[in-house]
Design an enzyme around this catalytic site. Structure first.
Site, short mmCIF file in Angstrom:
data_model
loop_
_atom_site.label_atom_id
_atom_site.label_comp_id
_atom_site.label_asym_id
_atom_site.label_seq_id
_atom_site.Cartn_x
_atom_site.Cartn_y
_atom_site.Cartn_z
N TYR A 217 1.00 -1.11 -0.06
CA TYR A 217 -0.08 -0.11 0.01
C TYR A 217 0.81 1.54 -0.02
CZ TYR A 217 -4.19 -2.96 1.12
OH TYR A 217 -5.19 -3.78 1.01
N PRO B 61 -16.66 -3.52 0.70
CA PRO B 61 -18.04 -3.66 1.03
C PRO B 61 -19.18 -2.98 0.29
CG PRO B 61 -17.01 -2.50 2.77
CD PRO B 61 -15.86 -3.08 1.77
N LEU B 62 -18.58 -1.72 -0.42
CA LEU B 62 -19.55 -0.66 -1.18
C LEU B 62 -19.06 -0.79 -2.50
CD1 LEU B 62 -19.84 2.45 0.83
CD2 LEU B 62 -20.88 0.27 1.23
N GLY C 237 -16.35 -0.41 -4.52
CA GLY C 237 -15.97 0.71 -4.82
C GLY C 237 -17.02 1.71 -5.09
N GLY C 238 -17.76 1.92 -4.24
CA GLY C 238 -18.79 3.02 -4.18
C GLY C 238 -20.07 2.96 -4.91
N LEU D 83 -21.99 0.62 -4.46
CA LEU D 83 -23.33 0.36 -3.40
C LEU D 83 -23.74 1.69 -2.53
CD1 LEU D 83 -22.81 -3.20 -2.57
CD2 LEU D 83 -24.51 -2.31 -3.88
N GLY D 84 -22.95 2.91 -2.71
CA GLY D 84 -22.99 3.85 -1.64
C GLY D 84 -23.77 5.07 -2.43
N GLY D 85 -24.84 4.81 -3.38
CA GLY D 85 -25.73 5.89 -3.67
C GLY D 85 -24.82 6.69 -4.96
#
Length: 323
Positions: A53, A212-213, A215-216, A218-220
């Site tokens: 990272y 969990p989203l 890559g965004g 599932l975040g709207g």
């Protein structure tokens, strides 16, 4: 904060794991320190990183940021269950990546220097190494445990049969073997339900979902797209194009429930019996608080059933595709 055990071990970890991949590339050191302090204040004791990272010429930078935070004292290291990873190439010379005994030995020492600590709580193999025999890998890990440099070993991005091979090889050595598996898992990507989750359950591994989203997505993302806040790019744009109808139905359902889409996606993962702690990778304090908010959201069976309708999952193999 809620806590649970990591797989079959006695190790207690928070139900959310702080992902640090953004520290360095997207989040400056001072802001990363503030996020880590805030994570402790909110009860998150489980932090995940990797030696690669920082990426590109800055590989190792994220571990260095965590190390400088530990060096500030105040019990920061003692309060943290620290997970990092080995596998990715850290240079262009032979044996600077993968899971040879030589690279494992060199990589752990380099991570310890960057992290400014004398041990790693959970040392994870970032990917399967098909070219290195398990006898070599487990011998190297046993030495690190005996030296006190690592305590537990985990895997990441392993198939179900990789977990089985690893555990059976460890069994012959009377070694604990894997204690966790870190996999891509969310409402949009549920492939691990076929074989990885059953294998992890059989061998007593904790499951640590990453992205969990997704890559965004599932975040709207569609609402944000309409508002001009963000637009998906790269692989996310391809997935959005293919799954746009499902994602729109999901965002409409979230609005109907009166909750943020990201909160529902995290709450869904937390409701999965196999899941230990989803990895949340905030770039800002606001994103950290949004993740913690999901802990207070309980999804009833009707809601779970509707989510399965929008994003169908898998039954265990072979019933998932045969009979």
């Amino acid at each position: 904060m809620e806590f649970t055990k990591l797989g079959r071990t006695g190790l207690t970890v928070s139900r959310l794991c702080l992902g640090t991949m953004n520290f360095g590339p997207h989040t400056e050191e001072a802001d990363a320190h503030r996020i880590m302090d805030a994570a402790h204040e909110r009860g998150i004791n489980f932090f995940d990183t990797a030696n690669v990272y920082g990426w590109g010429e800055n590989k190792g930078r994220t571990e260095e940021i965590i190390g400088s935070w530990f060096a500030r004292g105040g019990g920061r290291r003692e309060k943290t269950v620290l997970a990092t990873k080995v596998y990715g190439d850290m240079g262009e010379w032979p044996n600077e990546g993968r899971l040879s005994a030589l690279n494992i030995r060199r990589a752990v020492d380099a991570s310890l220097r960057r992290l400014r600590t004398d041990h790693i709580d959970l040392y994870q193999m970032h990917h399967i190494d098909r070219a290195t025999p398990w006898e070599e890998i487990w011998q190297a890990m046993e030495v690190l445990v005996a030296q006190g440099k690592i305590i537990y070993v985990g895997s990441s991005n392993f198939a179900g049969w990789h977990i089985a091979r690893a555990q059976e090889a460890a069994r012959t050595r009377n070694f604990l073997g894997l204690t966790s598996e870190q996999s891509l898992y969310n409402l949009l990507e549920r492939s691990i339900e076929l074989e990885v989750i059953p294998a992890a359950g059989h061998y007593g591994l904790g499951l640590i979902p990453w992205s969990p989203l997704h890559g965004g997505l599932l975040g709207g993302v569609l609402r944000k797209e309409r508002e001009g806040v963000r637009r998906a790019g790269g692989r996310s744009a391809e997935t959005l194009a293919a799954k746009r109808e499902q994602i729109q139905a999901y965002e409409d359902f979230a609005a109907e429930l009166g909750h943020e889409p990201g909160d529902i996606a995290l709450a869904w993962l937390l409701s999965r019996p196999a899941v230990t702690a989803p990895i949340v990778g905030p770039r800002t304090l606001e994103q950290l608080d949004a993740a913690v908010r999901a802990l207070d959201l309980t999804l009833d069976q009707k809601t779970l059933d509707r989510l399965d309708e929008i994003f169908p999952g898998h039954r265990t193999a072979p019933e998932g595709y045969a009979w």
